[in-house]
Motif scaffolding. Sequence first.
Motif, PDB file in Angstrom:
ATOM      1  N   LYS A   1     -39.796   8.199  -3.336  1.00 23.40           N
ATOM      2  CA  LYS A   1     -40.254   6.933  -3.898  1.00 23.40           C
ATOM      3  C   LYS A   1     -39.104   5.929  -3.978  1.00 23.40           C
ATOM      4  O   LYS A   1     -37.989   6.272  -4.360  1.00 23.40           O
ATOM      5  N   LEU A   2     -39.419   4.686  -3.622  1.00 19.94           N
ATOM      6  CA  LEU A   2     -38.503   3.558  -3.754  1.00 19.94           C
ATOM      7  C   LEU A   2     -39.218   2.509  -4.580  1.00 19.94           C
ATOM      8  O   LEU A   2     -40.318   2.089  -4.228  1.00 19.94           O
ATOM      9  N   VAL A   3     -38.619   2.120  -5.704  1.00 22.54           N
ATOM     10  CA  VAL A   3     -39.203   1.101  -6.566  1.00 22.54           C
ATOM     11  C   VAL A   3     -38.186  -0.032  -6.690  1.00 22.54           C
ATOM     12  O   VAL A   3     -37.039   0.188  -7.069  1.00 22.54           O
ATOM     13  N   ILE A   4     -38.646  -1.232  -6.376  1.00 24.04           N
ATOM     14  CA  ILE A   4     -37.786  -2.414  -6.405  1.00 24.04           C
ATOM     15  C   ILE A   4     -38.314  -3.394  -7.445  1.00 24.04           C
ATOM     16  O   ILE A   4     -39.507  -3.677  -7.489  1.00 24.04           O
ATOM     17  N   THR A   5     -37.409  -3.904  -8.258  1.00 22.27           N
ATOM     18  CA  THR A   5     -37.755  -4.952  -9.212  1.00 22.27           C
ATOM     19  C   THR A   5     -36.972  -6.196  -8.814  1.00 22.27           C
ATOM     20  O   THR A   5     -35.792  -6.105  -8.463  1.00 22.27           O
ATOM     21  N   GLY A   6     -37.637  -7.330  -8.861  1.00 21.51           N
ATOM     22  CA  GLY A   6     -36.943  -8.558  -8.510  1.00 21.51           C
ATOM     23  C   GLY A   6     -37.843  -9.763  -8.589  1.00 21.51           C
ATOM     24  O   GLY A   6     -38.905  -9.725  -9.211  1.00 21.51           O
ATOM     25  N   ALA A   7     -37.402 -10.807  -7.942  1.00 26.65           N
ATOM     26  CA  ALA A   7     -38.132 -12.074  -7.944  1.00 26.65           C
ATOM     27  C   ALA A   7     -39.506 -11.898  -7.320  1.00 26.65           C
ATOM     28  O   ALA A   7     -39.694 -11.057  -6.449  1.00 26.65           O
ATOM     29  N   ASP A   8     -40.452 -12.696  -7.782  1.00 27.46           N
ATOM     30  CA  ASP A   8     -41.781 -12.696  -7.155  1.00 27.46           C
ATOM     31  C   ASP A   8     -41.624 -13.082  -5.692  1.00 27.46           C
ATOM     32  O   ASP A   8     -40.805 -13.922  -5.345  1.00 27.46           O
ATOM     33  N   GLY A   9     -42.402 -12.432  -4.849  1.00 26.95           N
ATOM     34  CA  GLY A   9     -42.393 -12.791  -3.441  1.00 26.95           C
ATOM     35  C   GLY A   9     -41.313 -12.129  -2.616  1.00 26.95           C
ATOM     36  O   GLY A   9     -40.917 -12.654  -1.582  1.00 26.95           O
ATOM     37  N   ILE A  10     -40.823 -10.966  -3.041  1.00 27.41           N
ATOM     38  CA  ILE A  10     -39.874 -10.228  -2.208  1.00 27.41           C
ATOM     39  C   ILE A  10     -40.580  -9.905  -0.894  1.00 27.41           C
ATOM     40  O   ILE A  10     -41.723  -9.442  -0.882  1.00 27.41           O
ATOM     41  N   ASP A  11     -39.909 -10.147   0.205  1.00 24.16           N
ATOM     42  CA  ASP A  11     -40.490  -9.966   1.536  1.00 24.16           C
ATOM     43  C   ASP A  11     -40.553  -8.475   1.893  1.00 24.16           C
ATOM     44  O   ASP A  11     -39.524  -7.847   2.138  1.00 24.16           O
ATOM     45  N   ASP A  12     -41.786  -7.941   1.935  1.00 22.34           N
ATOM     46  CA  ASP A  12     -41.970  -6.522   2.278  1.00 22.34           C
ATOM     47  C   ASP A  12     -41.362  -6.179   3.632  1.00 22.34           C
ATOM     48  O   ASP A  12     -40.781  -5.108   3.798  1.00 22.34           O
ATOM     49  N   GLU A  13     -41.508  -7.082   4.588  1.00 20.74           N
ATOM     50  CA  GLU A  13     -40.989  -6.806   5.932  1.00 20.74           C
ATOM     51  C   GLU A  13     -39.466  -6.632   5.906  1.00 20.74           C
ATOM     52  O   GLU A  13     -38.930  -5.789   6.614  1.00 20.74           O
ATOM     53  N   LYS A  14     -38.792  -7.411   5.069  1.00 15.88           N
ATOM     54  CA  LYS A  14     -37.334  -7.287   4.959  1.00 15.88           C
ATOM     55  C   LYS A  14     -36.953  -5.976   4.286  1.00 15.88           C
ATOM     56  O   LYS A  14     -35.970  -5.343   4.660  1.00 15.88           O
ATOM     57  N   VAL A  15     -37.735  -5.563   3.286  1.00 13.30           N
ATOM     58  CA  VAL A  15     -37.475  -4.278   2.615  1.00 13.30           C
ATOM     59  C   VAL A  15     -37.678  -3.137   3.600  1.00 13.30           C
ATOM     60  O   VAL A  15     -36.835  -2.237   3.712  1.00 13.30           O
ATOM     61  N   LEU A  16     -38.781  -3.156   4.324  1.00 12.12           N
ATOM     62  CA  LEU A  16     -39.072  -2.099   5.297  1.00 12.12           C
ATOM     63  C   LEU A  16     -38.014  -2.067   6.395  1.00 12.12           C
ATOM     64  O   LEU A  16     -37.588  -0.986   6.820  1.00 12.12           O
ATOM     65  N   ALA A  17     -37.558  -3.232   6.833  1.00 11.43           N
ATOM     66  CA  ALA A  17     -36.503  -3.295   7.845  1.00 11.43           C
ATOM     67  C   ALA A  17     -35.193  -2.725   7.307  1.00 11.43           C
ATOM     68  O   ALA A  17     -34.459  -2.046   8.029  1.00 11.43           O
ATOM     69  N   ALA A  18     -34.909  -2.970   6.033  1.00 11.78           N
ATOM     70  CA  ALA A  18     -33.689  -2.439   5.419  1.00 11.78           C
ATOM     71  C   ALA A  18     -33.740  -0.919   5.349  1.00 11.78           C
ATOM     72  O   ALA A  18     -32.736  -0.241   5.616  1.00 11.78           O
ATOM     73  N   VAL A  19     -34.891  -0.371   5.011  1.00  9.48           N
ATOM     74  CA  VAL A  19     -35.046   1.095   4.964  1.00  9.48           C
ATOM     75  C   VAL A  19     -34.871   1.673   6.370  1.00  9.48           C
ATOM     76  O   VAL A  19     -34.202   2.690   6.553  1.00  9.48           O
ATOM     77  N   THR A  20     -35.448   1.004   7.357  1.00 12.30           N
ATOM     78  CA  THR A  20     -35.290   1.453   8.754  1.00 12.30           C
ATOM     79  C   THR A  20     -33.829   1.397   9.170  1.00 12.30           C
ATOM     80  O   THR A  20     -33.330   2.316   9.829  1.00 12.30           O
ATOM     81  N   GLU A  21     -33.121   0.347   8.766  1.00 10.65           N
ATOM     82  CA  GLU A  21     -31.693   0.205   9.074  1.00 10.65           C
ATOM     83  C   GLU A  21     -30.891   1.360   8.469  1.00 10.65           C
ATOM     84  O   GLU A  21     -29.905   1.807   9.037  1.00 10.65           O
ATOM     85  N   ALA A  22     -31.345   1.856   7.317  1.00  9.56           N
ATOM     86  CA  ALA A  22     -30.667   2.986   6.676  1.00  9.56           C
ATOM     87  C   ALA A  22     -30.981   4.310   7.371  1.00  9.56           C
ATOM     88  O   ALA A  22     -30.352   5.324   7.086  1.00  9.56           O
ATOM     89  N   GLY A  23     -31.972   4.292   8.266  1.00  3.35           N
ATOM     90  CA  GLY A  23     -32.281   5.495   9.042  1.00  3.35           C
ATOM     91  C   GLY A  23     -33.536   6.226   8.594  1.00  3.35           C
ATOM     92  O   GLY A  23     -33.748   7.381   8.975  1.00  3.35           O
ATOM     93  N   TYR A  24     -34.385   5.565   7.838  1.00  2.00           N
ATOM     94  CA  TYR A  24     -35.591   6.202   7.298  1.00  2.00           C
ATOM     95  C   TYR A  24     -36.799   5.311   7.583  1.00  2.00           C
ATOM     96  O   TYR A  24     -36.651   4.197   8.060  1.00  2.00           O
ATOM     97  N   SER A  25     -37.981   5.799   7.262  1.00  2.00           N
ATOM     98  CA  SER A  25     -39.158   4.965   7.425  1.00  2.00           C
ATOM     99  C   SER A  25     -39.865   4.843   6.077  1.00  2.00           C
ATOM    100  O   SER A  25     -39.739   5.719   5.220  1.00  2.00           O
ATOM    101  N   ALA A  26     -40.574   3.730   5.907  1.00  2.00           N
ATOM    102  CA  ALA A  26     -41.225   3.480   4.631  1.00  2.00           C
ATOM    103  C   ALA A  26     -42.516   2.711   4.837  1.00  2.00           C
ATOM    104  O   ALA A  26     -42.694   2.024   5.843  1.00  2.00           O
ATOM    105  N   VAL A  27     -43.402   2.867   3.868  1.00  2.00           N
ATOM    106  CA  VAL A  27     -44.642   2.091   3.807  1.00  2.00           C
ATOM    107  C   VAL A  27     -44.825   1.637   2.363  1.00  2.00           C
ATOM    108  O   VAL A  27     -44.344   2.286   1.427  1.00  2.00           O
TER     109      VAL A  27
END
Length: 69
Positions: A41-67
């Motif tokens: 599980k990955l839980v992110i807290t932050g400003a409204d409107g965090i870009d899901d695509e950027k989060v998913l891309a960051a996880v992919t950059e780390a070498g994992y996959s996420a939904v």
Amino acid sequence: MAVNEYKVTGMTCGHCEMSVREEVAAVPGVEDIQVSAQTGKLVITGADGIDDEKVLAAVTEAGYSAVRA
């Protein structure tokens, strides 16, 4: 304030958690990150409107996959 939750696959240890945390921390608007290799599980807290695509891309950059959970 928004809370987004994701399911990450492929993490097995604390180093995996650290890699995901470091990449996701660079996403604009992210203020707090909770990540667990044990639960996948990955839980992110932050400003409204965090870009899901950027989060998913960051996880992919780390070498994992996420939904979005």
